[in-house]
Design a protein around this motif. Structure first.
Motif, PDB file in Angstrom:
ATOM      1  N   VAL A  73       6.620   6.676  -3.311  1.00  0.00           N
ATOM      2  CA  VAL A  73       7.924   6.051  -3.085  1.00  0.00           C
ATOM      3  C   VAL A  73       7.816   4.646  -2.521  1.00  0.00           C
ATOM      4  O   VAL A  73       8.807   3.917  -2.477  1.00  0.00           O
ATOM      5  CB  VAL A  73       8.787   6.921  -2.149  1.00  0.00           C
ATOM      6  CG1 VAL A  73       9.139   8.226  -2.823  1.00  0.00           C
ATOM      7  CG2 VAL A  73       8.060   7.189  -0.828  1.00  0.00           C
ATOM      8  N   SER A  76       7.748  -0.229  -5.982  1.00  0.00           N
ATOM      9  CA  SER A  76       9.051  -0.726  -6.413  1.00  0.00           C
ATOM     10  C   SER A  76       8.921  -1.286  -7.826  1.00  0.00           C
ATOM     11  O   SER A  76       8.075  -2.149  -8.076  1.00  0.00           O
ATOM     12  CB  SER A  76       9.554  -1.808  -5.468  1.00  0.00           C
ATOM     13  OG  SER A  76      10.809  -2.295  -5.904  1.00  0.00           O
ATOM     14  N   SER A  78      10.627   2.555  -7.778  1.00  0.00           N
ATOM     15  CA  SER A  78      10.032   3.855  -7.499  1.00  0.00           C
ATOM     16  C   SER A  78       9.795   4.629  -8.784  1.00  0.00           C
ATOM     17  O   SER A  78      10.625   4.604  -9.693  1.00  0.00           O
ATOM     18  CB  SER A  78      10.963   4.667  -6.596  1.00  0.00           C
ATOM     19  OG  SER A  78      10.536   6.021  -6.534  1.00  0.00           O
TER      20      SER A  78
END
Length: 390
Positions: A73, A76, A78
């Motif tokens: 997570v 970016s 995700s």
């Protein structure tokens, strides 16, 4: 071979004006029903294909679970927001086929399991499945098609200078044969055999198998590889591949398929290289032939199926001049359709894991976490095949 939820898609379409609230309500009701049970319908073998005359809006989604392969997570965007990606592998056909099957069965299927069966499952086991008998009879060349697909596979030379057929070095495959072979042995969900980022989550297992097969090989049960072609057999890789198959079977909590997988396909070229060669020779596939592909895409979408297409990755991203791959043969599922102005657009779900920002101008603006709206005319310039499940 280059290395979201439907409810949200419908609501976004309403906000953009593509869908009316009334139509969105109907589609959301259909989504709820689809989640309740698998669609038991088997579509006709030889339907009358025709373009959807109004390019009516359609939105579909691929079942997606949060599992080991999507827990990064900190990245970016995700991985939870993007499709499963093939990483550095060259088995886009397996990811596209897995998406097509996942949509049909209502659960996320492991692309690595799809690839394993594509290369090594014994095709003769298909004849013992009653639900396939009529389909196989209608396609008498199915054995030859599977053998052709396997013999056309290539081997990566990365860490493999002798081009040996280790499972994780085999490249390429056909979506129709992959889907047909997936009828064998029951389904395996991606949560059991994580496939996000290619072989990343299997790397430790693959390294251990490579070590044992080279330095301390174990006795091999040749029956696990007896159903494949000689092109994918070698005394130096058989132990490795048999070990991989055993690993897959140990990890997968298999259950029977709720419906048979009956693929229908059509192509105007064997691959993107042949498609490009025809164009360069002044004999490009006629508009009628490509229109048939588009009609089959429309038919699949209009009948609750997600089709897969063969095209060039360079449709989405410019080719690096240093990239030796001139054609970038690629496969993706089509998960939507809409009309913008007077143009029909199709939403292609890319499984390379590439960021939208790196795509070519026009595509990056139409891209949302790997899902790209592509204009019909742009698609026509590279589209060469389609497959859907009856």
């Amino acid at each position: 071979m280059r290395p979201g939820r439907i409810g949200g898609a419908i609501r976004a379409a309403v906000r953009s004006g593509v869908l009316s609230c009334a139509l969105a309500g109907v589609l959301l009701s259909s989504v709820t029903a689809a989640r309740a049970q698998v669609d038991p319908r088997i579509l006709p073998l030889h339907p009358a294909y025709a373009r959807n005359p109004t390019c009516a809006p359609v939105a579909a989604t691929i079942p997606f679970d949060v599992h080991e392969g999507t827990r990064d997570v900190a990245l970016s965007p995700s991985p939870r927001e993007m499709p499963l990606n093939q990483g550095e592998s060259a088995i886009c056909f397996a990811y596209a086929t897995a998406d097509m099957i996942s949509h049909r069965l209502g659960r996320q299927i492991s692309p690595l399991d799809v690839a394993t069966k594509t290369y090594f499952a014994d095709p003769e086991r298909l004849t013992a499945i009653p639900a396939l008998r009529a389909h196989l009879k209608a396609h008498p060349n199915w054995r030859a098609d599977i053998a052709w697909s396997r013999n056309a596979a290539e081997m990566s030379n990365i860490g493999n200078p002798k081009l040996l057929p280790y499972f994780d070095k085999i490249e390429g495959g056909e979506e129709d044969t992959a889907a047909l072979l997936y009828n064998i042995g029951g389904l395996c969900e991606d949560r059991d055999l994580p496939s996000n980022d290619g072989y990343r989550y299997a790397d430790r297992t693959l390294r251990a198998l490579r070590y044992r097969s080279r330095l301390a090989p174990r006795p091999l049960c040749f029956r696990s590889l007896a159903g494949t072609v000689p092109h994918l057999r070698d005394s130096r890789t058989d132990t490795f591949n048999a070990g991989w198959i055993a690993h897959v079977e140990a990890r997968c909590r298999r259950v029977p398929l709720p419906v048979p997988l009956l693929p229908v396909s059509y192509r105007v070229a064997a691959n993107q290289a042949e498609f490009a060669a025809l164009r360069e020779a002044g004999r490009p596939p006629g508009r009628r032939a490509v229109a048939r592909i588009l009609a089959m895409i429309d038919y699949a979408l209009d009948h609750g199926r997600v089709p897969t297409i063969g095209y060039s990755w360079y449709l989405l991203e410019d080719r690096d001049p240093k990239d030796p791959d001139l054609h970038a043969d690629h496969a993706s599922p089509v998960i939507g359709r809409r009309k913008v102005g007077g143009s029909c657009q199709y939403r292609v779900q890319d499984n390379t894991g590439e960021y939208c920002a790196r795509m070519r101008e026009g595509m990056r603006e139409a891209c949302d976490n790997g899902r790209v709206w592509v204009d019909e005319e742009a698609l026509r310039r590279t589209l060469y095949s389609v497959t859907y499940l009856r």
